[in-house]
Design a protein around this motif. Structure first.
Motif, PDB file in Angstrom:
ATOM      1  N   UNK A 295       0.986  -1.115  -0.053  1.00 23.87           N
ATOM      2  CA  UNK A 295       0.008   0.099   0.094  1.00 23.87           C
ATOM      3  C   UNK A 295       0.881   0.895   0.085  1.00 23.87           C
ATOM      4  N   UNK A 296       0.692   2.159  -1.027  1.00 26.71           N
ATOM      5  CA  UNK A 296       1.512   3.442  -0.824  1.00 26.71           C
ATOM      6  C   UNK A 296       0.555   4.673  -0.710  1.00 26.71           C
ATOM      7  N   UNK A 297       1.094   5.541   0.042  1.00 24.11           N
ATOM      8  CA  UNK A 297       0.377   6.866   0.427  1.00 24.11           C
ATOM      9  C   UNK A 297       1.089   8.090  -0.209  1.00 24.11           C
ATOM     10  N   UNK A 298       0.656   9.168  -0.230  1.00 23.24           N
ATOM     11  CA  UNK A 298       1.490  10.219  -0.820  1.00 23.24           C
ATOM     12  C   UNK A 298       1.216  11.407   0.538  1.00 23.24           C
ATOM     13  N   UNK A 299       2.279  11.912   0.778  1.00 21.58           N
ATOM     14  CA  UNK A 299       2.167  13.058   2.105  1.00 21.58           C
ATOM     15  C   UNK A 299       1.523  14.131   1.305  1.00 21.58           C
ATOM     16  N   UNK A 300       0.530  14.715   1.892  1.00 23.39           N
ATOM     17  CA  UNK A 300      -0.085  15.953   1.801  1.00 23.39           C
ATOM     18  C   UNK A 300       0.477  17.184   2.481  1.00 23.39           C
ATOM     19  N   UNK A 301       1.336  16.974   3.172  1.00 20.54           N
ATOM     20  CA  UNK A 301       2.127  18.182   3.771  1.00 20.54           C
ATOM     21  C   UNK A 301       3.297  17.736   4.469  1.00 20.54           C
ATOM     22  N   UNK A 308      11.605  10.944  10.728  1.00 21.64           N
ATOM     23  CA  UNK A 308      11.846  10.922   9.434  1.00 21.64           C
ATOM     24  C   UNK A 308      11.232  12.184   8.900  1.00 21.64           C
ATOM     25  N   UNK A 309      11.858  13.084   8.140  1.00 18.92           N
ATOM     26  CA  UNK A 309      11.619  14.151   7.586  1.00 18.92           C
ATOM     27  C   UNK A 309      10.717  14.273   6.218  1.00 18.92           C
ATOM     28  N   UNK A 310       9.441  13.624   6.568  1.00 20.51           N
ATOM     29  CA  UNK A 310       8.741  13.276   5.256  1.00 20.51           C
ATOM     30  C   UNK A 310       8.055  14.857   4.757  1.00 20.51           C
ATOM     31  N   UNK A 311       8.321  15.069   3.382  1.00 17.06           N
ATOM     32  CA  UNK A 311       7.799  16.254   2.971  1.00 17.06           C
ATOM     33  C   UNK A 311       6.876  15.892   1.844  1.00 17.06           C
ATOM     34  N   UNK A 312       5.852  17.113   1.528  1.00 13.77           N
ATOM     35  CA  UNK A 312       4.556  17.005   0.912  1.00 13.77           C
ATOM     36  C   UNK A 312       5.173  16.513  -0.624  1.00 13.77           C
ATOM     37  N   UNK A 313       4.403  15.490  -1.066  1.00 12.36           N
ATOM     38  CA  UNK A 313       4.628  14.742  -2.340  1.00 12.36           C
ATOM     39  C   UNK A 313       5.627  13.564  -2.115  1.00 12.36           C
ATOM     40  N   UNK A 314       6.040  13.168  -0.936  1.00 12.86           N
ATOM     41  CA  UNK A 314       6.836  12.103  -0.865  1.00 12.86           C
ATOM     42  C   UNK A 314       5.929  10.700  -0.680  1.00 12.86           C
ATOM     43  N   UNK A 315       6.513   9.785  -1.228  1.00 12.02           N
ATOM     44  CA  UNK A 315       5.689   8.300  -1.216  1.00 12.02           C
ATOM     45  C   UNK A 315       5.926   7.706   0.157  1.00 12.02           C
ATOM     46  N   UNK A 316       4.925   7.195   0.518  1.00 17.83           N
ATOM     47  CA  UNK A 316       5.232   6.337   1.879  1.00 17.83           C
ATOM     48  C   UNK A 316       4.639   5.008   1.802  1.00 17.83           C
ATOM     49  N   UNK A 317       5.456   4.123   2.020  1.00 20.30           N
ATOM     50  CA  UNK A 317       5.091   2.617   1.512  1.00 20.30           C
ATOM     51  C   UNK A 317       4.703   1.807   3.004  1.00 20.30           C
ATOM     52  N   UNK A 318       3.542   1.352   2.841  1.00 21.17           N
ATOM     53  CA  UNK A 318       2.956   0.362   3.840  1.00 21.17           C
ATOM     54  C   UNK A 318       2.799  -0.879   3.464  1.00 21.17           C
ATOM     55  N   UNK A 319       3.935  -1.747   3.371  1.00 16.73           N
ATOM     56  CA  UNK A 319       3.827  -2.954   2.696  1.00 16.73           C
ATOM     57  C   UNK A 319       3.035  -3.987   3.688  1.00 16.73           C
TER      58      UNK A 319
END
Length: 405
Positions: A295-301, A308-319
């Motif tokens: 499952x993949x999500x996209x950070x909205x902000x 982890x410095x997740x930034x808007x537009x980064x993909x986040x994997x929940x396998x």
């Protein structure tokens, strides 16, 4: 496959060379075990950045802990599911519905579709599902002492049920399965071609059903209303494509991985054959051990998530295959324990997008195992053959030749 450079905001120490597509055990491998290969991530940090963890070469943050995955999947405000995974193969950006819609829009479509896959509806389908399993297995048993179980049973069984749900004839099973295989496991040429073919098929079917109403899924969708209006053509396509693609591969692959496990573990096979009442719990453990979807999500902000410095537009994997091997969640996670209790596996996802078809998938798997074990004697993988497994967005297995001579 070209890889994108690691973004500047990702600390070098958080980068790890890992990919569900290219790491060892992920490309098509004879006698492979991609689920065991994935479990290696639990020896490292709870979250890291993989520069190459999607089919199109994009990097993703990889969430390894099941509890953190649940936080991501529950928080659709921060982690959007709209990333046009299917449409992107065509260079387009429409969503598969409801999978790639975020709340509140998601809720209206989910409410529309929930009754079609409810426990009550699945219970009504069960006699037809069981009859289909029995007919296929009896045919296999009558024709010899070995078979290619994916071609002869897993795909014809699961895809027929799903075609029945859509109101489609099953004389095109091989064609549809081929489209699914090309889409989910094909190369950069086959995948867009399959996507175009599937879209054309769904669009044409919707056009036919608008003129000629029958009692089937597509007629229901073209007539359905959401918030007091009919669905647009693009929305009908988004729903149709999702249901079509979801039914082509995942449940068949699950049954294949289950039968491969039992073929290699004759004591467990004997246990379930002798005590069929254990099959329901065993199916849950096999779902935990052999899930198929990333499952993949996209950070909205911008967000700092567990360091982890997740930034808007980064993909986040929940396998799901990573969450299901989390030692903080499961005792001896790499051991298949058919008597495991309180099995909170992540195979069907979590949060608002939890798998719409989970009730049907469960019943198909349980019925498939029940009827196979009741009708086929002790089976092994045929000498001189090797099942071929593969990783990716959807894990797969093929060339699974079972022998009971």
């Amino acid at each position: 496959m070209a890889t994108n450079p690691v973004p500047d905001h990702v600390p070098p120490e958080m980068v790890r060379e890992f990919s569900l597509f290219t790491s060892p055990g992920m490309s098509p491998t004879p006698n492979g075990d991609p689920h065991a290969a994935v479990a290696c991530v639990h020896s490292g940090p709870p979250i890291f950045y993989s520069p190459l963890n999607t089919r199109d070469g994009r990097g993703t943050w990889v969430i390894t802990r099941a509890s953190d995955q649940r936080r991501v999947l529950q928080d659709s405000e921060t982690f959007s599911s709209h990333r046009s995974i299917f449409a992107s193969a065509l260079g387009e950006s429409w969503p598969m519905i409801p999978l790639e819609l975020d709340p509140p829009a998601h809720g209206a479509f989910r409410s529309l579709l929930n009754p079609l896959f409810s426990p009550k509806r699945v219970a009504a389908l069960e006699p037809a599902v069981r009859e289909r399993a029995i007919r296929l297995i009896d045919g296999i048993a009558a024709s010899g002492t070995s078979c290619d179980v994916m071609k002869d049973f897993a795909f014809p069984f699961t895809v027929n049920i799903f075609l029945h749900l859509l109101g489609l004839p099953d004389d095109r099973i091989d064609t549809f399965v081929g489209w699914g295989r090309d889409l989910l496991h094909g190369d950069d040429v086959k995948r867009p071609a399959a996507a175009r073919t599937i879209v054309s098929f769904i669009d044409e079917l919707a056009a036919v059903r608008r003129k000629d109403l029958v009692d089937d899924f597509m007629t229901f969708i073209v007539q359905a209303q959401v918030e007091g209006r009919r669905l647009t053509k693009q929305e009908v396509r988004g729903v149709g494509v999702l249901v079509f693609v979801a039914g082509l591969d995942t449940v068949a692959a699950a049954i294949g991985f289950d039968l491969a496990y039992l073929a290699r573990n004759l004591k467990d096979q004997e246990l379930l054959r002798g005590e069929p009442g254990r099959i329901v719990a065993a199916a849950e453990e096999l779902l935990r051990a052999y899930p198929t979807v990333q499952l993949i999500r996209v950070a909205t902000k911008d967000i700092d998530f567990e360091g982890a410095p997740i930034r808007k537009g980064d993909y986040v994997s929940c396998a799901t295959m990573i969450a299901n091997r989390d030692p903080a969640e499961f005792e001896c996670p790499n051991t298949v324990d058919l008597a495991r209790e309180d099995n909170r596996h992540a195979t069907f996802g979590y949060g608002p997008h939890r798998c719409l078809g989970s009730h049907l998938a469960r019943r198909e798997i349980v019925i498939g195992l029940e009827e196979w074990l009741a009708r086929i004697p002790a089976f092994r993988i045929k000498k001189g053959t090797a099942p071929i497994t593969s990783g990716g967005h959807v894990f797969g297995i093929e060339n699974l030749i079972l022998d009971w001579s």
